[in-house]
Design a protein around this motif. Structure first.
Motif, PDB file in Angstrom:
ATOM      1  N   TYR A 291     -51.525 -41.295  27.421  1.00 23.27           N
ATOM      2  CA  TYR A 291     -52.514 -40.365  27.805  1.00 23.27           C
ATOM      3  C   TYR A 291     -53.801 -40.645  28.271  1.00 23.27           C
ATOM      4  O   TYR A 291     -54.412 -40.406  29.237  1.00 23.27           O
ATOM      5  CB  TYR A 291     -52.293 -39.212  26.731  1.00 23.27           C
TER       6      TYR A 291
ATOM      7  N   LEU B  18     -51.107 -23.782  26.653  1.00 23.80           N
ATOM      8  CA  LEU B  18     -52.434 -24.981  26.757  1.00 23.80           C
ATOM      9  C   LEU B  18     -53.223 -24.191  27.741  1.00 23.80           C
ATOM     10  O   LEU B  18     -53.042 -23.820  28.686  1.00 23.80           O
ATOM     11  CB  LEU B  18     -52.075 -26.262  27.383  1.00 23.80           C
TER      12      LEU B  18
ATOM     13  N   GLN C 237     -57.488 -24.752  29.070  1.00 25.91           N
ATOM     14  CA  GLN C 237     -58.450 -25.659  29.213  1.00 25.91           C
ATOM     15  C   GLN C 237     -59.346 -25.417  30.119  1.00 25.91           C
ATOM     16  O   GLN C 237     -59.342 -24.280  30.719  1.00 25.91           O
ATOM     17  CB  GLN C 237     -57.772 -26.836  29.718  1.00 25.91           C
TER      18      GLN C 237
ATOM     19  N   THR D 277     -53.160 -23.878  31.539  1.00 21.98           N
ATOM     20  CA  THR D 277     -52.515 -25.076  32.390  1.00 21.98           C
ATOM     21  C   THR D 277     -51.078 -25.006  32.423  1.00 21.98           C
ATOM     22  O   THR D 277     -50.498 -25.212  33.317  1.00 21.98           O
ATOM     23  CB  THR D 277     -53.137 -26.459  31.340  1.00 21.98           C
TER      24      THR D 277
ATOM     25  N   GLU E 179     -60.425 -27.432  25.169  1.00 15.70           N
ATOM     26  CA  GLU E 179     -58.897 -26.998  25.336  1.00 15.70           C
ATOM     27  C   GLU E 179     -58.712 -26.478  23.933  1.00 15.70           C
ATOM     28  O   GLU E 179     -58.934 -27.043  22.804  1.00 15.70           O
ATOM     29  CB  GLU E 179     -58.333 -28.277  25.920  1.00 15.70           C
TER      30      GLU E 179
ATOM     31  N   GLY F 277     -54.525 -25.768  22.341  1.00 14.64           N
ATOM     32  CA  GLY F 277     -53.082 -25.363  22.048  1.00 14.64           C
ATOM     33  C   GLY F 277     -52.901 -24.176  21.315  1.00 14.64           C
ATOM     34  O   GLY F 277     -53.197 -24.047  20.101  1.00 14.64           O
TER      35      GLY F 277
ATOM     36  N   ARG G 288     -49.229 -32.838  24.824  1.00 13.42           N
ATOM     37  CA  ARG G 288     -48.831 -32.622  26.355  1.00 13.42           C
ATOM     38  C   ARG G 288     -47.444 -32.801  26.420  1.00 13.42           C
ATOM     39  O   ARG G 288     -46.981 -32.556  27.607  1.00 13.42           O
ATOM     40  CB  ARG G 288     -49.845 -33.070  27.165  1.00 13.42           C
TER      41      ARG G 288
ATOM     42  N   ARG H 163     -48.454 -30.943  33.724  1.00 15.49           N
ATOM     43  CA  ARG H 163     -48.641 -32.273  33.343  1.00 15.49           C
ATOM     44  C   ARG H 163     -49.807 -32.945  33.961  1.00 15.49           C
ATOM     45  O   ARG H 163     -50.732 -33.464  33.095  1.00 15.49           O
ATOM     46  CB  ARG H 163     -47.585 -33.066  33.296  1.00 15.49           C
TER      47      ARG H 163
ATOM     48  N   SER I 203     -52.968 -30.822  32.798  1.00 14.19           N
ATOM     49  CA  SER I 203     -53.462 -31.179  31.185  1.00 14.19           C
ATOM     50  C   SER I 203     -54.024 -32.578  31.343  1.00 14.19           C
ATOM     51  O   SER I 203     -55.026 -32.690  30.206  1.00 14.19           O
ATOM     52  CB  SER I 203     -52.219 -31.243  30.656  1.00 14.19           C
TER      53      SER I 203
END
Length: 363
Positions: A24, A228, A230, A240, A305, A307, A329, A341, A344
């Motif tokens: 990531y 998610l 953001q 997202t 962000e 979750g 993610r 993806r 994110s």
């Protein structure tokens, strides 16, 4: 060393050159480079506040290279909270109080603190399960009222240390995941054994207790919905992506680290709910997840962000189960959602770019 105004430091818990989420962070680095932003990874424990430098790692020439960097102008906090966090917190606090450093967002401190903030929202409060700090008396009161309870560590992740306790014929049936994240089951045939189990299982850590909710499919698989949200390149909240996480039938949680899998939301709901119910559930999820980040920021301060884990019980009621300020993610790779993806990964850099323009007047 002087601060480079177009640097973004990813703050994480490093053990030498070992740190999680390297894939990531590599993608963040490459995307940042396209935006003219230098991205590197560092541990808050490796900061030299006298020279205003930090030892860290930068992805270049196909590998992670160690180097000494000026303190970054902007910090993306990925220091996951857990038992070891106390070793990092003093250094994190010092960085947060540095007037020359801007954090994209400040990490949430724990499940109880988040609950205490959200409970004041007339929109969000009805979707919060009744929650208390775990003591033997609050556990007993929850069991007396609901027959079954769930206990979870205040600062835990990945479903580790979560257990369901159900009254059975003068004793208790207990199942969950231990501190090694392995599933377990215990049957206590004597009521007096519960206090001893709680003392040993919590081992001095702070836990919460809630009524156990039937958050599972008709065949008994636990599931939740990860949403998610953001900040984007305009500094505005945006969703997202969404995915359903389904756990093993032997588990009380749906966490991927506990052997769960992820599937797309809409077809999952279509399999288990009639159209009118499905529409109501999706509308409720959208309503709650649009309200939550803005309301939480009012009390907590800036976030980048979140979750948001949403539960759906067997009657179709929607519950806010957990809110994580350092979300993973993996779900979007598992459900093959390339757009989610990409977003994110890109959104934190886009938001950093927005803050840079705001802070220094277009550079």
């Amino acid at each position: 060393m002087t601060v480079n105004r177009r640097t973004l430091g990813i703050m994480t818990r490093c053990q030498g050159s070992h740190f999680i989420d390297k894939g990531y962070y590599k993608k963040l680095t490459l995307f940042g480079r396209k935006q003219g932003i230098r991205v590197f990874v560092f541990s808050p424990r490796r900061v030299n506040f006298t020279s205003r430098t930090v030892a860290g790692y930068e992805y270049r020439n196909g590998a992670w290279q160690s180097d000494t960097f000026p303190l970054p102008a902007f910090v993306y906090d990925r220091c996951f909270v857990g038992p070891a966090y106390r070793n990092y917190k003093p250094f994190v606090d010092k960085l947060q109080n540095d007037r020359n450093i801007t954090f994209l967002g400040h990490g949430l401190s724990g499940k109880w603190q988040v609950h205490q903030m959200l409970i004041h929202s007339p929109i969000l409060a009805p979707a919060l399960p009744p929650t208390e700090l775990l003591t033997y008396s609050t556990l007993q009161a929850t069991l007396d009222q609901y027959g079954s309870a769930i206990i979870k560590p205040m600062a835990g992740t990945h479903g580790i240390g979560v257990a369901r306790i159900t009254e059975r014929r003068g004793g208790y049936d207990i199942s969950g995941r231990n501190k090694e994240n392995q599933p377990f089951r215990r049957v206590l045939k004597e009521p007096g054994g519960l206090k001893s189990f709680i003392t040993t299982f919590t081992a001095g850590r702070k836990f919460l207790v809630q009524p156990y909710l039937d958050l599972h499919t008709p065949d008994g698989s636990p599931f939740d919905v990860r949403v998610l949200v953001q900040k984007n390149g305009k500094g505005e909240w945006e969703t997202t992506g969404k995915a359903v996480r389904i756990g093993d039938k032997r588990s009380v949680t749906s966490n991927l680290h506990g052997g769960g899998k992820a599937v797309p939301l809409t077809p999952f709901l279509a399999r288990h709910y009639k159209p009118a119910m499905r529409a109501r559930i999706e509308q409720s999820i959208d309503h709650l997840t649009a309200e939550l980040p803005r309301f939480l920021e009012k009390s907590h301060g800036r976030l980048v962000e979140l979750g948001i884990d949403v539960g759906i019980d067997t009657a179709g009621n929607v519950w806010i189960i957990e809110v994580n300020s350092r979300p993973g993610r993996t779900v979007f790779t598992m459900i093959n959602d390339p757009k989610a993806r990409l977003h994110s990964i890109a959104q934190p850099v886009r938001y950093a770019h927005y803050l840079m323009k705001e802070r220094v007047g277009g550079y």
